[in-house]
Design a protein around this motif. Structure first.
Motif: not given
Length: 415
Positions: A199-200, A207, A275-277, A280, A293, A342, A398, A405-406
């Motif tokens: 989720t973003r 992802q 959103t760390r696409t 990004y 980020y 955001t 979620r 965490r990414h």
């Protein structure tokens, strides 16, 4: 040779020698990226740290390594503490006669896909081919401006249920192909990679973790980051000439137009770097930031606390001041984009997305029952199942990823 397992803090003396696991090393500006491809764990080290890893890897003792580093740098470095940190990262297999337990590496997606089989995706000729494909589509669009995609193209059938089901199926197929492009490109560079749902903000996304690409050359890294966008552009560019060759108003023409729009729709989302696409990660790589980020979020929190409570509320000061100058500028600018993007995204969800979803769900529920036609019941059921399924999947994803965490590019460590 056998040894006992290290169960507590390892005892390290000057005569202690260690055995490092298989590590990759890459220079990046004034630092060195050191890490394990298997566990996707990386750390950014200064030159002295990289030199310490080299000396320890050659079998030199902790004491001898410290002596050589002192001769080369003129500084007293705590090599024993550095070894403990390396062991905590999973970089050390043995300390003295004691073995260090290893962590289970994350499972890779499509493990049967071998780098040799897909190495062609890193060839420059493929990028040229994609460029020619896009240029051809642009030329077609110049000659036929009436083929410009429009949101009405999604409504290719008068049956709403058919439009919804086929749109969802095609959208998820393109999403899978987009992430598969990342995975295949990373695999060509020798990176395992793993695809999963995530989720973003309010978005349900697929992802691909290709953090191991950090050890690859820059061209390979950027190719892997941009592979998904290239896939969407290639699909759209291939559909546009086919669309020009079909008769306007035919079912084939309407389907191709809908497919063209579905292929292009994810591209504006890629510009939402907060959103760390994909873009990004390109931005993070180009600016040389280790965790754009995370550092941007930390700086935004500092500014927010200082605005509410004053400088005394943040005794540690601005965390961005501890970054190198080139990162500090990028992080502070990105923090503005992060906060503004955001806020706008969440506001759009509250003002548009949620009301629209609720309206669709209410209308679909009212459309069910014996008082309505079979087509109306089918359309309503399709809306309920599709929207309900997506929302349930978002909640499950979620919940499943709530503790994950990414991973940053590579955190820093000073010996």
């Amino acid at each position: 040779m056998t040894g006992t397992a290290v169960t507590g803090p390892p005892r390290i003396e000057a005569s202690t020698r260690i055995l490092l696991r298989e590590l990759g090393v890459r220079r990046d500006r004034d630092e060195w990226i050191v890490g394990r491809m298997a566990t996707r764990t990386f750390v950014a080290l200064p030159a002295a740290g990289a030199r310490a890893v080299e000396l320890l890897g050659r079998g030199l003792s902790v004491g001898r390594t410290a002596e050589l580093l002192h001769e080369e740098t003129g500084e007293e470095l705590d090599v024993a503490d550095f070894v403990r940190d390396l062991a905590a990262l999973g970089f050390v297999a043995r300390i003295g006669t004691g073995t260090v337990p290893d962590t289970v590496p994350p499972r890779a997606s499509l493990p049967w896909l071998r780098p040799r089989a897909v190495r062609f995706v890193l060839h420059p000729a493929l990028a040229v081919f994609v460029g020619l494909l896009v240029a051809t589509a642009a030329a077609v669009l110049v000659r036929r401006p009436d083929l410009m995609p429009c949101y009405r193209d999604l409504l290719w059938s008068p049956h709403g249920s058919l439009v919804l089901v086929t749109g969802a199926a095609a959208g998820w197929a393109l999403l899978f192909a987009h992430e598969l492009a990342h995975l295949v490109t990373a695999r060509a560079a020798g990176v395992p990679g793993r695809m999963r749902l995530g989720t973003r903000l309010q978005f349900l996304v697929m992802q691909t973790d290709i953090s191991g690409i950090e050890l690859a050359p820059r061209r390979h890294r950027l190719t892997a980051y941009l592979a998904g966008i290239a896939l969407n552009l290639s699909v759209a560019s291939a559909l546009l000439p086919a669309l020009a060759l079909t008769g306007t108003g035919t079912t084939a023409h309407r389907l191709l137009a809908a497919g063209l729009l579905l292929a292009l729709l994810p591209l504006p989302f890629q510009c939402m770097v907060f959103t760390r696409t994909d873009l990004y990660f390109v931005l993070q790589d180009v600016t040389g930031c280790r965790n754009l980020y995370g550092d941007g979020l930390a700086h935004a929190r500092y500014r927010f606390r200082r605005l509410l409570r004053g400088p005394r509320a943040v005794p540690d000061g601005d965390p961005s001041t501890r970054l190198p100058p080139h990162e500090r500028r990028a992080v502070r600018l990105y923090s503005v984009v992060l906060v503004a993007g955001t806020a706008l995204c969440l506001a759009f969800m509250a003002a548009v997305t949620l009301p629209a979803d609720l309206t669709l769900l209410v209308r679909a529920a009212r459309g069910l029952g014996p008082d309505h036609s079979l087509a109306r019941n089918a359309d309503s059921a399709a809306v309920l199942v599709t929207l309900g399924g997506i929302n349930v999947l978002w909640l499950l994803t979620r919940w499943r990823n709530r503790t994950r965490r990414h991973p940053p590019t590579a955190h820093r460590h000073d010996p």
